[in-house]
Scaffold this motif. Structure first.
Motif, PDB file in Angstrom:
ATOM      1  N   LEU A 164      10.390  -4.535  -4.934  1.00  0.00           N
ATOM      2  CA  LEU A 164      11.503  -3.772  -4.360  1.00  0.00           C
ATOM      3  C   LEU A 164      11.172  -2.288  -4.417  1.00  0.00           C
ATOM      4  O   LEU A 164      10.359  -1.847  -5.227  1.00  0.00           O
TER       5      LEU A 164
ATOM      6  N   PHE B 163      16.124   0.627  -5.531  1.00  0.00           N
ATOM      7  CA  PHE B 163      16.872  -0.615  -5.744  1.00  0.00           C
ATOM      8  C   PHE B 163      16.772  -1.071  -7.192  1.00  0.00           C
ATOM      9  O   PHE B 163      17.743  -1.595  -7.745  1.00  0.00           O
TER      10      PHE B 163
ATOM     11  N   SER C 155      15.603  -9.902  -0.385  1.00  0.00           N
ATOM     12  CA  SER C 155      16.598  -9.274   0.491  1.00  0.00           C
ATOM     13  C   SER C 155      18.000  -9.439  -0.080  1.00  0.00           C
ATOM     14  O   SER C 155      18.837  -8.543   0.029  1.00  0.00           O
TER      15      SER C 155
ATOM     16  N   ARG D 178      18.570  -6.727  -2.517  1.00  0.00           N
ATOM     17  CA  ARG D 178      18.901  -5.457  -1.859  1.00  0.00           C
ATOM     18  C   ARG D 178      20.376  -5.448  -1.431  1.00  0.00           C
ATOM     19  O   ARG D 178      21.064  -4.434  -1.570  1.00  0.00           O
TER      20      ARG D 178
ATOM     21  N   CYS E 222      22.664  -4.794  -4.284  1.00  0.00           N
ATOM     22  CA  CYS E 222      22.732  -3.353  -4.566  1.00  0.00           C
ATOM     23  C   CYS E 222      23.718  -2.659  -3.646  1.00  0.00           C
ATOM     24  O   CYS E 222      24.539  -1.845  -4.090  1.00  0.00           O
TER      25      CYS E 222
END
Length: 103
Positions: free
Chosen positions: A31, A35, A73, A76, A79
């Protein structure tokens, strides 16, 4: 406004790979550093380390979905959802404060 985004330090979007155990299997997650910082904050709020948080999240995704396609993903998105929730929580606090001041 674009200057705020365009002038972002390249170190924040440099990739960082970490080794983590998910369901007993060792794996690597890659990442952007920014992140990882958000995940550290989210994990701390949950009273967990980042590896424990990610492992717990992975297990929960498997329990709900039966698989975890594109889990990186998903992290992400976690986050972004966390940051969005923080924005809404801040807005709610402002609304409460504003209502109190108006009264």
């Amino acid at each position: 406004m674009c200057h705020i985004f365009a002038s972002q330090c390249p170190a924040s979007y440099a990739f960082e790979t970490r080794s983590i155990r998910l369901n007993g299997q060792s794996t690597s997650i890659r990442l952007e550093k920014i992140f990882w910082g958000v995940l550290e904050t989210v994990a701390a709020r949950q009273g967990m380390s980042v590896p424990k948080f990610i492992s717990t999240l992975h297990s929960e995704v498997l329990a709900i979905r039966g698989e975890a396609p594109n889990f990186t993903s998903h992290l992400r998105c976690v986050c972004l959802v966390s940051l969005e929730g923080s924005l809404y929580a801040g807005a709610a606090a402002c609304d409460t404060d504003g209502a109190a001041e108006a009264a």
